[in-house]
Structure formats: C-alpha cells, structure tokens
Design a protein around this motif. Sequence first.
Motif, PDB file in Angstrom:
ATOM      1  N   MET A   1       7.173  16.491 -10.096  1.00 49.81           N
ATOM      2  CA  MET A   1       6.892  17.931 -10.145  1.00 49.81           C
ATOM      3  C   MET A   1       7.561  18.688  -9.039  1.00 49.81           C
ATOM      4  SD  MET A   1       3.000  17.033 -10.061  1.00 49.81           S
ATOM      5  CE  MET A   1       2.895  15.328  -9.694  1.00 49.81           C
ATOM      6  N   ILE A  31       0.036   0.612   0.819  1.00 45.55           N
ATOM      7  CA  ILE A  31       0.654   1.865   0.367  1.00 45.55           C
ATOM      8  C   ILE A  31      -0.418   2.807  -0.183  1.00 45.55           C
ATOM      9  CG2 ILE A  31       2.259   2.917  -1.274  1.00 45.55           C
ATOM     10  CD1 ILE A  31       3.922   0.318  -1.174  1.00 45.55           C
ATOM     11  N   ALA A  35      -1.434   6.312   1.531  1.00 46.12           N
ATOM     12  CA  ALA A  35      -1.135   7.506   0.725  1.00 46.12           C
ATOM     13  C   ALA A  35      -2.377   8.383   0.592  1.00 46.12           C
ATOM     14  CB  ALA A  35      -0.627   7.087  -0.651  1.00 46.12           C
ATOM     15  N   GLU A  36      -3.481   7.745   0.240  1.00 44.21           N
ATOM     16  CA  GLU A  36      -4.705   8.491   0.009  1.00 44.21           C
ATOM     17  C   GLU A  36      -5.221   9.126   1.305  1.00 44.21           C
ATOM     18  OE1 GLU A  36      -8.499   7.440  -2.889  1.00 44.21           O
ATOM     19  OE2 GLU A  36      -7.039   5.930  -2.304  1.00 44.21           O
ATOM     20  N   THR A  39      -2.850  12.007   2.529  1.00 43.15           N
ATOM     21  CA  THR A  39      -3.014  13.162   1.646  1.00 43.15           C
ATOM     22  C   THR A  39      -4.292  13.913   1.992  1.00 43.15           C
ATOM     23  OG1 THR A  39      -1.798  12.038  -0.118  1.00 43.15           O
ATOM     24  CG2 THR A  39      -3.198  13.895  -0.774  1.00 43.15           C
ATOM     25  N   LEU A  45       2.811  12.266   2.281  1.00 39.24           N
ATOM     26  CA  LEU A  45       3.651  11.070   2.242  1.00 39.24           C
ATOM     27  C   LEU A  45       4.783  11.331   1.248  1.00 39.24           C
ATOM     28  CD1 LEU A  45       4.042   8.135   3.198  1.00 39.24           C
ATOM     29  CD2 LEU A  45       2.640   7.421   1.246  1.00 39.24           C
ATOM     30  N   TYR A 209       0.073  12.360 -16.639  1.00 41.03           N
ATOM     31  CA  TYR A 209       0.057  10.902 -16.515  1.00 41.03           C
ATOM     32  C   TYR A 209      -0.565  10.271 -17.754  1.00 41.03           C
ATOM     33  CZ  TYR A 209       1.259  12.542 -12.013  1.00 41.03           C
ATOM     34  OH  TYR A 209       1.904  13.214 -11.012  1.00 41.03           O
ATOM     35  N   ARG A 225      -1.966  20.542  -8.583  1.00 37.07           N
ATOM     36  CA  ARG A 225      -2.065  20.429  -7.136  1.00 37.07           C
ATOM     37  C   ARG A 225      -1.514  21.654  -6.429  1.00 37.07           C
ATOM     38  NH1 ARG A 225       0.228  15.662  -4.400  1.00 37.07           N
ATOM     39  NH2 ARG A 225       2.105  16.102  -5.607  1.00 37.07           N
TER      40      ARG A 225
ATOM     41  N   ASP B  19       5.218  11.165  -7.746  1.00 37.37           N
ATOM     42  CA  ASP B  19       4.306  11.857  -6.838  1.00 37.37           C
ATOM     43  C   ASP B  19       2.926  11.212  -6.823  1.00 37.37           C
ATOM     44  OD1 ASP B  19       6.389  13.605  -6.712  1.00 37.37           O
ATOM     45  OD2 ASP B  19       5.241  15.384  -7.261  1.00 37.37           O
ATOM     46  N   GLU B  20       2.506  10.661  -7.979  1.00 42.36           N
ATOM     47  CA  GLU B  20       1.138  10.150  -8.082  1.00 42.36           C
ATOM     48  C   GLU B  20       0.924   8.914  -7.228  1.00 42.36           C
ATOM     49  OE1 GLU B  20       3.505   9.984 -10.276  1.00 42.36           O
ATOM     50  OE2 GLU B  20       3.344   8.251 -11.587  1.00 42.36           O
ATOM     51  N   VAL B  21       1.990   8.166  -6.968  1.00 46.52           N
ATOM     52  CA  VAL B  21       1.875   7.010  -6.072  1.00 46.52           C
ATOM     53  C   VAL B  21       1.845   7.491  -4.616  1.00 46.52           C
ATOM     54  CG1 VAL B  21       2.999   4.886  -5.287  1.00 46.52           C
ATOM     55  CG2 VAL B  21       2.955   5.455  -7.731  1.00 46.52           C
ATOM     56  N   SER B  23       0.788  10.317  -3.536  1.00 45.61           N
ATOM     57  CA  SER B  23      -0.455  11.033  -3.207  1.00 45.61           C
ATOM     58  C   SER B  23      -1.633  10.070  -3.149  1.00 45.61           C
ATOM     59  CB  SER B  23      -0.736  12.114  -4.255  1.00 45.61           C
ATOM     60  OG  SER B  23      -1.187  11.515  -5.463  1.00 45.61           O
ATOM     61  N   ARG B  25      -3.105   8.878  -5.723  1.00 50.09           N
ATOM     62  CA  ARG B  25      -3.918   8.998  -6.936  1.00 50.09           C
ATOM     63  C   ARG B  25      -3.776   7.759  -7.808  1.00 50.09           C
ATOM     64  NH1 ARG B  25      -3.295   9.831 -12.081  1.00 50.09           N
ATOM     65  NH2 ARG B  25      -5.086  10.675 -13.181  1.00 50.09           N
TER      66      ARG B  25
END
Lengths: 250, 250
Positions: A1, A31, A35-36, A39, A45, A209, A225, B19-21, B23, B25
């Motif tokens: 995105m 990872i 990442a979580e 964020t 990240l 997704y 987001r 992006d989802e990895v 972030s 999510r």
Amino acid sequence: MGEADGAQSVTAALVVIGDEVLSGRTKDKNIGHIAERLTGVGIDLREVRVVADVEDDIVAAINALRRRFTYVFTTGGIGPTHDDITADAVAKAFGVPIDVDPRARALLLEYIPEKDLNEARLRMARIPAGASLVVNEVSKAPGFRIENVIVMAGVPRIMQAMLEAVLPELEKGVPMLSETLLADAKEGDIAAPLKEIAARFPDVAIGSYPFRDEKGEPNAHLVVRSRDPQVLAAARDAVAQMLAQRDWAG
Amino acid sequence: MGEADGAQSVTAALVVIGDEVLSGRTKDKNIGHIAERLTGVGIDLREVRVVADVEDDIVAAINALRRRFTYVFTTGGIGPTHDDITADAVAKAFGVPIDVDPRARALLLEYIPEKDLNEARLRMARIPAGASLVVNEVSKAPGFRIENVIVMAGVPRIMQAMLEAVLPELEKGVPMLSETLLADAKEGDIAAPLKEIAARFPDVAIGSYPFRDEKGEPNAHLVVRSRDPQVLAAARDAVAQMLAQRDWAG
C-alpha cells in the motif's frame, strides 16, 4: 500500500543473523515480535534482512541500513561460541576497536562464577568502543547499542528482555492505528471500489489479505491504517459502506 | 559459521513483499518453509529481505539480489487488489513491458467464469514480457518466472504449490547434510574445544544453538553441516568425542 505518511516517522530495520534461519532448521520468531512491538510504539519497521553468519554479509547489511533508517536492530550471534561473530562485525561496520568491556564483564560475573569466566564466555563481554550496554535480566550477558544500531540476542526470551530494556530510550513516533474489516466477499469482486477508496484517502494505507473461510470460500481481511484517528475512521467507514452495499460492478 | 564450501553451490535469495509482515499483523510462515525446502534440494538460501509494498523498495531488492544469487524468489503482492504491485515492480526491475498475458488469462478462466473476469481479476494475469508461468492448482492464478527471478503468491498454501511447480526446472546443488548433537553442556564450557574442531574442519560448518532444557538448565544443540558425508561423519565424531570427554579446560 505504500508509504502513506513519511514526513516525521521514526523508522527501523532489522537484521536477523543466523545460518539456522536460512537453512530452515530454526523457524524465526523474532521478526513477528519485533514488528508488532515497534509498530505499537510508533516505530515503523521498514525492512528486515536475514543474513548468514558471514562477517562481510553482516557488515554490508548493517552499513546499508543504518544510514537509511532511524534505528537498526540485530538479533543473533552474540553468544560464546566461534560462530558468534556479530559484535566483531558491528565493530568493523563502524570502524571502531572491540575488546572486553569492564561493564559487560561485571554483568557476566553476576551470573557466572569468576572461575568459570573463561575466554569463550568473555567473548560475550566484547563490546565495540563507544557502545552502551543493553541489559537483560534473563541471562545477564548484555546486548549493546552503538549510535543507531541495537544489537540483541537471538534466543527469543533474551531478545525480548533486551528490546524492553532499550525501548524507553528510543525516539518514538505517532503509532500507526489500524482497523480490520472482514470483507465477506471475494477480493476480485471488491477490488475496484476498494481501489477507488484508496485513491480517495491517499494518506491511508489500505491492505487486502485473502484467506479461505471454514467452508473453503475465498474471503479477505481489509486492513485500514493511518496515524490520524479521524482520517482512519472516515476511511474505515467508507470501506464498511462499500462492503455493505454489495452491488460492486464487475 | 561462514561459508564452508562455496565453489559450485547453487544459491538463492528470498524477497518477502508485505506491509502486513512488517507491521506484525501477519506472522510470516513462508521463510521457514522455503528455507527448508531449498536446503533439501541443495539450493542454499543465502539472504532474505522483507520489504514493504512500495514499488521502489521491491525494485531495489530484486535488482540487488538477482545479480548475486542463482535464483531470487519473491512471495506476496500478486493478487487482484490495488496493493498488489509485485508484477509491475518486477517488470520495472527488468525494464520490460507488462500486460495481460493470454496464457495467464486462460488459466484464470479455468477457475473464474468469464462474466466475473473483471479488470481487477485480470490484474492477476498481468505478466512481464518474456516470463514463463508458474502454475498452481490451488487458485489457478499463476506466478511467473523471468530469468532467475521466481514470483510466487503470499498465501502459504498457494506459494507452496508454486514452489513445487517450479522446483523441477531449477538447477540443484549437492544438498547440505547436517547432523545435530545434543551438547548436554553449557555453550561457554565447550566453546574452546568446539572452536578447535571448527578450525580442524574448515570445510564443515559447525553451529551452536543454546536453549534451556525442561529443568531450566542451559544446554545447546550443535549442528554440523557439510555436503560431503565422509567429512561430515568425521567432524560429527570429533564433536561427539569432545562432548563425551567432559574434561573441557576452562
């Protein structure tokens, strides 16, 4: 995105150091956690690299990333064995000397009796000149921070303790907020109106997704987001309204 | 542990697009699967990069890696929605045009009625000029291969089908063999003799991976790797003998 709002964001990259991840022997768990966690505190990240236990590869990755991002985190390769070469690689990347650090040695002695503090274990106290220590209560053997590079262990429990220890001293951004909507539709049916909404909200990142539901039917999660709660709500409402109409042109 | 035998190896890199990895999510499951599968057929995965859904980032990663490794695999970003930009990014990386490919369109029609084959779904048939298709029986929407770059879906089940479809046509190396020994010792106690064995077997990669056993005691797995079964056996025996002696000097 794409990058919806880059202006004042705090960014990070992660370098996972480990042949065992590249061989598939170890399934990386760091990872996702990093990442979580990042964020959640508004540090974006932006890139992850997994590299082998090869000094040149580690140096190249660190030097490529530390100039592009606010912070670079590394995991792995800071134990006592011959394959633990991260600290030396980081020293080389910064062009600084590395030696046993008295502060790190003192930390090891909280955990290891002095008679057991052999040359191998002292490797864990080798810290590049100018670095500050990143403590951990699990194993005592510290990680370290040099400029914007933060070096952590690879064992998840120890890495997590180090991440919590260093986070308070890092610059934070405005956290990215997100809302997830269940499409209850096939991606291909809603793609056109979704694209139109994405164009209407250029500062919002909208991701789709796909997954299969329990009945095996194609479905998708739509993730909206933004750092701005009002903009996020407006975009989410637009997506929800589009989903409710169910008259998507083919 | 470094590159033990690089001469004739077949190498690969993986670019995870999503992006989802980044972030947190989505917890990536593709890296571990691809790592294990490639290792099993003698293709050495040397680097993984996780990049955002940003065209420039994808182009940069692909162009940096495709010149350094025998193969570059990508996962993610080939669906029908606006955030699926991988095919266009790969076309850009190679400087070739991209358009709806009649072969890919025909594959989609095996799964999707023609009336539902809207513009969004046709995005999944956009293939860079000169690429061959990588079929998959799960969703029919194909991946593709252009020169040494293999573009696969992000959904694990579909990605796995694509990987199996493309593997038979790839060059393979001599698989890296490995044996794992339980140290029943602390890493710091065995690090010195282990280093000595590693130096004695320069063509063998020896890794030490610490963990805590059920009683919370520090322990380690020692992984010995080589493409030569005889050399591997000799190194493994040396490690086993060292472990059995239990008289490691401090």
